[in-house]
Design an enzyme around this catalytic site. Structure first.
Site, PDB file in Angstrom:
ATOM      1  N   ASP A 202      16.562   7.887  47.111  1.00  0.00           N
ATOM      2  CA  ASP A 202      17.600   6.908  46.774  1.00  0.00           C
ATOM      3  C   ASP A 202      18.588   6.857  47.936  1.00  0.00           C
ATOM      4  O   ASP A 202      19.193   7.870  48.291  1.00  0.00           O
ATOM      5  CB  ASP A 202      18.324   7.302  45.485  1.00  0.00           C
ATOM      6  CG  ASP A 202      19.423   6.302  45.131  1.00  0.00           C
ATOM      7  OD1 ASP A 202      19.090   5.138  44.871  1.00  0.00           O
ATOM      8  OD2 ASP A 202      20.599   6.704  45.102  1.00  0.00           O
ATOM      9  N   GLU A 301      13.262   2.493  48.100  1.00  0.00           N
ATOM     10  CA  GLU A 301      13.614   1.150  47.668  1.00  0.00           C
ATOM     11  C   GLU A 301      13.480   0.169  48.831  1.00  0.00           C
ATOM     12  O   GLU A 301      13.803   0.503  49.959  1.00  0.00           O
ATOM     13  CB  GLU A 301      15.065   1.102  47.171  1.00  0.00           C
ATOM     14  CG  GLU A 301      15.359   2.038  46.020  1.00  0.00           C
ATOM     15  CD  GLU A 301      16.854   2.139  45.773  1.00  0.00           C
ATOM     16  OE1 GLU A 301      17.303   1.736  44.700  1.00  0.00           O
ATOM     17  OE2 GLU A 301      17.563   2.599  46.685  1.00  0.00           O
ATOM     18  N   CYS A 368      22.663   8.753  29.707  1.00  0.00           N
ATOM     19  CA  CYS A 368      21.787   7.878  28.927  1.00  0.00           C
ATOM     20  C   CYS A 368      22.386   7.591  27.555  1.00  0.00           C
ATOM     21  O   CYS A 368      22.755   8.516  26.816  1.00  0.00           O
ATOM     22  CB  CYS A 368      20.400   8.508  28.779  1.00  0.00           C
ATOM     23  SG  CYS A 368      19.243   7.485  27.846  1.00  0.00           S
ATOM     24  N   ASP A 378      22.705   9.387  41.549  1.00  0.00           N
ATOM     25  CA  ASP A 378      21.768   9.232  42.663  1.00  0.00           C
ATOM     26  C   ASP A 378      20.519  10.086  42.460  1.00  0.00           C
ATOM     27  O   ASP A 378      19.408   9.674  42.807  1.00  0.00           O
ATOM     28  CB  ASP A 378      22.450   9.600  43.987  1.00  0.00           C
ATOM     29  CG  ASP A 378      23.588   8.651  44.323  1.00  0.00           C
ATOM     30  OD1 ASP A 378      23.419   7.441  44.116  1.00  0.00           O
ATOM     31  OD2 ASP A 378      24.644   9.124  44.779  1.00  0.00           O
TER      32      ASP A 378
END
Length: 406
Positions: A202, A301, A368, A378
């Site tokens: 990330d 990514e 969550c 991250d």
């Protein structure tokens, strides 16, 4: 040299224009016929071959160097085409300070009388006649350290290092031309790496880089402290210098704004050098971590830019450059690099798969809303990115749930 630099810029910008025109033609052709055209069927060449045929006359550049410029420009355009079409970045435009691209066959190294020399083929026949030059350009090389000497010796011995496409660039600070010599050698791949073991990376604002293997609590982290400390020091210095321009001495009086702000521009060069050094250091440490973990694959990514609300200094940090350095070093180690679409990797819970924008209540925190899992944001994102085909998994999960996290 200045003429060749201008011609290189013109070639690159014309190449971008032709690539864009072909892209638009392909799009219209697809809408009308239901299939994209093949460049050879329409142009009688590959696209790069067609562009070469259009641009090979009217310039003084060595044909191999011209071909290198347009091939690299085509490659850059194709790599960024998806973001351009989406409106996430502008069409590439090349400025006046372009380096002169050199084909590998345009470079010949020599060693005689304990000195290194380089012969560069920069002009085609028309150019040699125009400038009344009968042979290539011959330069004595300045070698300041043993490591550079060793590299040059290995480049001369073609069985060790092979010279590749390189660049001739102008150093504004030192007011001289420099040869950025590129070479490669046989990869020394690590044999015990597992291609199915993925290291997810990330890359972002809060931390320049966090990487982990899915299901593994251990992680590799580069925090932003070094960058932030450097940023504060440099930007404070830059503001101070700019304020002092109105009180500058006679040496900078009467030459306009460019001369007055020259010290500030030197500071900008310092930022660029720091960025390049840091990215080399970060990428090297990451690859060493991947090898220790036995990861045969790195997953990252596909970057689409830094968000508008990001720190101004960090927005200018070259994340693309960092990823490029990671990919280059991964290739040397025999590690496969895969790019995935980044959407929702920061909002998805790596434990239960629940996706919701409220899962990330703060830039650095993940919690969550479904299972209560808490972690550094991250790290959680890197866990998701470390899952094979995660972008396809996320698309499937959203389709099943009918959720719209945006």
């Amino acid at each position: 040299m200045w003429d060749l630099q201008k011609q290189t810029r013109e070639i690159k910008n014309k190449t971008v224009q032709l690539c864009w025109e072909w892209n638009n033609f392909s799009s219209d052709y697809s809408k009308a016929n239901g299939v994209y055209p093949k460049d050879k069927d329409i142009l009688d060449y590959t696209l790069s071959g067609y562009i070469n045929s259009r641009l090979k006359t009217g310039f003084d550049l060595n044909s191999g160097n011209l071909s290198t410029s347009l091939m690299q420009t085509c490659k850059t355009f194709n790599k960024s085409k998806k973001e351009i079409i989406k409106g996430e970045r502008s069409i590439n435009s090349y400025k006046a300070d372009q380096p002169i691209d050199l084909h590998d066959k345009s470079i010949k190294l020599e060693y005689k009388n304990n000195e290194f020399y380089v012969r560069l083929s920069l002009l085609n026949k028309a150019g040699m006649k125009k400038y009344n030059i009968n042979s290539g350009f011959y330069f004595k090389m300045i070698v300041k350290d043993n490591s550079t000497k060793t590299i040059l010796e290995r480049c001369i011995d073609i069985d060790e290092y092979k010279i590749r496409a390189s660049k001739l660039l102008y150093d504004k600070k030192k007011r001289l031309w420099k040869l950025n010599l590129c070479y490669d050698f046989e990869n020394h791949s690590v044999s015990n790496l597992d291609v199915d073991k993925i290291l997810g990376i990330d890359v972002g604002i809060h931390c320049p880089m966090v990487a982990s293997v899915a299901g593994d609590y251990d992680r590799f982290t580069i925090n932003g402290g070094e960058i932030e400390t450097f940023r504060k020091r440099i930007e404070a210095r830059k503001r101070s210098v700019l304020k002092q321009t109105k009180f500058c001495g006679d040496g900078r009086m009467g030459h306009g704004r460019k001369k007055r702000t020259e010290p500030a521009l030197k500071i900008s060069d310092k930022i660029a050098r720091f960025r390049d050094t840091a990215n080399h250091k970060y990428s090297r440490a990451l690859i060493e971590y991947a090898v220790r973990k036995g990861c045969g694959t790195i997953q990252m990514e596909r970057l689409t830019g830094i968000t508008a609300d990001s720190n101004h200094f960090l927005k200018q940090w070259s994340y693309y450059d960092l990823q490029t350095k990671i990919e280059n070093k991964a290739n040397e180690a025999g590690i496969k690099v895969v790019y995935i679409e980044p959407e929702f990797t920061s909002q998805r819970c790596s434990k239960c798969g629940y996706i919701h924008k409220d899962n990330r209540p703060a830039q650095a925190k993940f919690r969550c809303q479904n299972c209560g899992f808490e972690a550094n944001a991250d790290y959680n994102a890197s866990q998701n990115i470390g899952i094979k085909n995660i972008d396809k998994i996320i698309a499937k999960e959203l389709k099943i749930s009918g959720a719209n996290p945006k």
